[in-house]
Design a protein around this motif. Structure first.
Motif, PDB file in Angstrom:
ATOM      1  N   TYR A  78      36.055   8.871 -35.276  1.00 58.88           N
ATOM      2  CA  TYR A  78      35.865   8.703 -33.835  1.00 58.88           C
ATOM      3  C   TYR A  78      36.913   9.466 -33.017  1.00 58.88           C
ATOM      4  O   TYR A  78      36.891   9.423 -31.791  1.00 58.88           O
ATOM      5  CB  TYR A  78      35.907   7.231 -33.466  1.00 58.88           C
ATOM      6  CG  TYR A  78      34.867   6.413 -34.200  1.00 58.88           C
ATOM      7  CD1 TYR A  78      33.518   6.499 -33.861  1.00 58.88           C
ATOM      8  CD2 TYR A  78      35.224   5.569 -35.244  1.00 58.88           C
ATOM      9  CE1 TYR A  78      32.561   5.757 -34.532  1.00 58.88           C
ATOM     10  CE2 TYR A  78      34.279   4.819 -35.930  1.00 58.88           C
ATOM     11  CZ  TYR A  78      32.952   4.922 -35.575  1.00 58.88           C
ATOM     12  OH  TYR A  78      31.999   4.198 -36.242  1.00 58.88           O
ATOM     13  N   GLY A  79      37.838  10.120 -33.700  1.00 58.28           N
ATOM     14  CA  GLY A  79      38.850  10.909 -33.017  1.00 58.28           C
ATOM     15  C   GLY A  79      40.130  10.166 -32.695  1.00 58.28           C
ATOM     16  O   GLY A  79      40.970  10.690 -31.949  1.00 58.28           O
ATOM     17  N   TYR A  80      40.317   8.972 -33.246  1.00 59.56           N
ATOM     18  CA  TYR A  80      41.526   8.201 -32.985  1.00 59.56           C
ATOM     19  C   TYR A  80      42.472   8.284 -34.188  1.00 59.56           C
ATOM     20  O   TYR A  80      42.021   8.451 -35.332  1.00 59.56           O
ATOM     21  CB  TYR A  80      41.173   6.744 -32.689  1.00 59.56           C
ATOM     22  CG  TYR A  80      40.415   6.583 -31.401  1.00 59.56           C
ATOM     23  CD1 TYR A  80      41.088   6.557 -30.182  1.00 59.56           C
ATOM     24  CD2 TYR A  80      39.027   6.488 -31.390  1.00 59.56           C
ATOM     25  CE1 TYR A  80      40.388   6.430 -28.988  1.00 59.56           C
ATOM     26  CE2 TYR A  80      38.322   6.365 -30.206  1.00 59.56           C
ATOM     27  CZ  TYR A  80      39.009   6.339 -29.003  1.00 59.56           C
ATOM     28  OH  TYR A  80      38.319   6.226 -27.819  1.00 59.56           O
ATOM     29  N   GLU A  97      47.645  12.374 -29.612  1.00 60.27           N
ATOM     30  CA  GLU A  97      46.692  12.178 -28.524  1.00 60.27           C
ATOM     31  C   GLU A  97      45.300  11.937 -29.107  1.00 60.27           C
ATOM     32  O   GLU A  97      44.827  12.718 -29.934  1.00 60.27           O
ATOM     33  CB  GLU A  97      46.669  13.410 -27.624  1.00 60.27           C
ATOM     34  CG  GLU A  97      45.692  13.306 -26.477  1.00 60.27           C
ATOM     35  CD  GLU A  97      45.592  14.599 -25.695  1.00 60.27           C
ATOM     36  OE1 GLU A  97      45.121  14.547 -24.552  1.00 60.27           O
ATOM     37  OE2 GLU A  97      45.966  15.651 -26.237  1.00 60.27           O
ATOM     38  N   PRO A  98      44.638  10.867 -28.712  1.00 59.54           N
ATOM     39  CA  PRO A  98      43.283  10.619 -29.217  1.00 59.54           C
ATOM     40  C   PRO A  98      42.346  11.767 -28.864  1.00 59.54           C
ATOM     41  O   PRO A  98      42.513  12.444 -27.843  1.00 59.54           O
ATOM     42  CB  PRO A  98      42.873   9.326 -28.512  1.00 59.54           C
ATOM     43  CG  PRO A  98      44.160   8.671 -28.151  1.00 59.54           C
ATOM     44  CD  PRO A  98      45.110   9.788 -27.843  1.00 59.54           C
ATOM     45  N   GLY A 285      44.602   8.434 -20.993  1.00 58.34           N
ATOM     46  CA  GLY A 285      44.894   7.067 -21.397  1.00 58.34           C
ATOM     47  C   GLY A 285      43.906   6.065 -20.834  1.00 58.34           C
ATOM     48  O   GLY A 285      43.559   5.078 -21.500  1.00 58.34           O
ATOM     49  N   ALA A 286      43.420   6.326 -19.604  1.00 56.20           N
ATOM     50  CA  ALA A 286      42.439   5.419 -18.997  1.00 56.20           C
ATOM     51  C   ALA A 286      41.106   5.450 -19.742  1.00 56.20           C
ATOM     52  O   ALA A 286      40.363   4.464 -19.731  1.00 56.20           O
ATOM     53  CB  ALA A 286      42.237   5.793 -17.529  1.00 56.20           C
ATOM     54  N   LYS A 290      41.112   1.187 -24.517  1.00 56.41           N
ATOM     55  CA  LYS A 290      40.513   0.086 -25.269  1.00 56.41           C
ATOM     56  C   LYS A 290      40.669   0.283 -26.773  1.00 56.41           C
ATOM     57  O   LYS A 290      40.752  -0.695 -27.528  1.00 56.41           O
ATOM     58  CB  LYS A 290      39.031  -0.045 -24.910  1.00 56.41           C
ATOM     59  CG  LYS A 290      38.787  -0.542 -23.493  1.00 56.41           C
ATOM     60  CD  LYS A 290      37.294  -0.745 -23.239  1.00 56.41           C
ATOM     61  CE  LYS A 290      37.049  -1.281 -21.826  1.00 56.41           C
ATOM     62  NZ  LYS A 290      35.607  -1.477 -21.553  1.00 56.41           N
ATOM     63  N   SER A 291      40.713   1.525 -27.218  1.00 57.51           N
ATOM     64  CA  SER A 291      40.835   1.813 -28.651  1.00 57.51           C
ATOM     65  C   SER A 291      42.247   2.214 -29.052  1.00 57.51           C
ATOM     66  O   SER A 291      42.621   2.072 -30.219  1.00 57.51           O
ATOM     67  CB  SER A 291      39.858   2.930 -29.052  1.00 57.51           C
ATOM     68  OG  SER A 291      38.524   2.560 -28.763  1.00 57.51           O
ATOM     69  N   ASP A 292      43.038   2.737 -28.091  1.00 57.05           N
ATOM     70  CA  ASP A 292      44.406   3.181 -28.412  1.00 57.05           C
ATOM     71  C   ASP A 292      45.287   2.981 -27.189  1.00 57.05           C
ATOM     72  O   ASP A 292      45.512   3.895 -26.400  1.00 57.05           O
ATOM     73  CB  ASP A 292      44.393   4.649 -28.852  1.00 57.05           C
ATOM     74  CG  ASP A 292      45.771   5.132 -29.302  1.00 57.05           C
ATOM     75  OD1 ASP A 292      46.677   4.281 -29.448  1.00 57.05           O
ATOM     76  OD2 ASP A 292      45.935   6.343 -29.511  1.00 57.05           O
TER      77      ASP A 292
END
Length: 327
Positions: A78-80, A97-98, A285-286, A290-292
């Motif tokens: 998912y890119g995280y 950075e995600p 970040g906004a 929720k995921s990071d």
């Protein structure tokens, strides 16, 4: 007890005798521990911004390389970041950075550099403009005062945030064809120009009021009698006597410009990809909090520390210029 207090006051007055206003101001400022600590924090941030390339070189990372995409083991499907706490480890000290997989530490360091450069440029331009127009309006009076005051009223009537969002694309289009990609330096110049246009009025109004209270003083009248030109009177007699409100207001203006420039980047009309910027980090970040949530932590804490330190520094500078603090 009364004798002791009188003796202490007399000793303090004798100690202050013979010192220049600048020396007295510096003495009062050094006694303010909060002010000194705030100044150290502010200097630290400016040092970080100036030394960003050196820090990047020593650290071995840069803010543009997408490390997470080069090494597929760093990000999940998912890119995280795969590792906990945003991918913080011995290789990436502040994590990744995600989605993009860039290094957060160098993003933050260069983001501080970008935001401080823009805010410092705007502060210098706005201060110089306010000094020239504010003192001229207060000293020359008449049609000069009326014209400059009405200009200040007109510009202060604009809703700043809407003006910034609406006119930044217009200013940018003056330099670059809208069909072409906008270079970074043009975006920086556009942000500086727009913030400058609406950033000088408050200080100009303060300096106008200070000049009105000074222009009828004895030393100004003496300069007029001696045949000094208005420019010389402004430069030699009035300007040195408005240093205090100028410095105090400037220490409040700079952090305000930092947060405004970050807000413009957050809204997508300031700095854009791939330029590192505080506001752009908040925008990312906004989207991913929720995921990071870790990614938002470092730029958020850095921004809060900088703004609070600069505001405390402004309070300390204001108190340092107050002679009553010697008692």
């Amino acid at each position: 007890m009364a004798r002791r207090s009188k003796a202490a006051v007399a000793a303090a007055e004798s100690e202050l005798t013979g010192r220049s206003p600048g020396q007295l101001m510096w003495r009062r400022f050094r006694r303010d521990k909060v002010g000194v600590a705030s100044a150290c924090v502010v200097l630290f941030f400016f040092a970080i911004g100036l030394l960003a390339p050196v820090i990047s070189w020593l650290y071995g990372k840069d803010p543009y390389t997408r490390y997470g995409q080069i090494d597929p083991t760093l990000l999940n499907e998912y890119g995280y970041p795969v590792k906990p706490n945003g991918g913080i480890d011995g290789e990436f000290w502040f994590g990744l950075e995600p989605l993009m997989g860039r290094d957060v530490l160098t993003q933050l360091v260069y983001g501080i550099r970008t935001s401080l450069f823009i805010a410092l440029a705007v502060t210098v331009l706005a201060t110089l403009t306010a000094i020239v127009l504010g003192i001229a309006a207060g000293y020359l009076g008449g049609k000069w005062d009326y014209t400059i005051s009405r200009l200040i009223d007109l510009l202060m009537a604009f809703p700043n945030q809407l003006f910034f969002v609406a006119f930044l694309p217009i200013v940018t289009s003056l330099f670059v064809d809208p069909r072409q990609e906008t270079p970074t330096y043009v975006r920086v110049l556009s942000v500086v120009v727009v913030l400058w246009i609406l950033g000088w009025m408050t200080l100009a109004r303060i300096l106008r009021g200070a000049t009105l209270s000074l222009r009828d003083r004895e030393f100004v009248e003496a300069a007029k009698v001696s045949g000094a030109s208005p420019w010389r009177i402004i430069r030699k007699e009035l300007l040195p006597n408005v240093v205090s409100p100028t410095l105090v207001q400037t220490t409040y203006m700079l952090p305000s410009f930092v947060t405004t420039a970050a807000a413009l980047s957050y809204l997508g009309v300031g700095m854009t990809e791939p330029t590192p910027d505080w506001g752009r980090m908040f925008a990312t970040g906004a989207r991913v909090y929720k995921s990071d949530i870790t990614y938002m932590f470092f730029p958020g804490v850095a921004m809060v520390i900088f703004v609070v330190a600069f505001n405390l520094l402004g309070d300390s500078v204001r108190d340092a210029f107050d002679p009553k603090s010697d008692r």
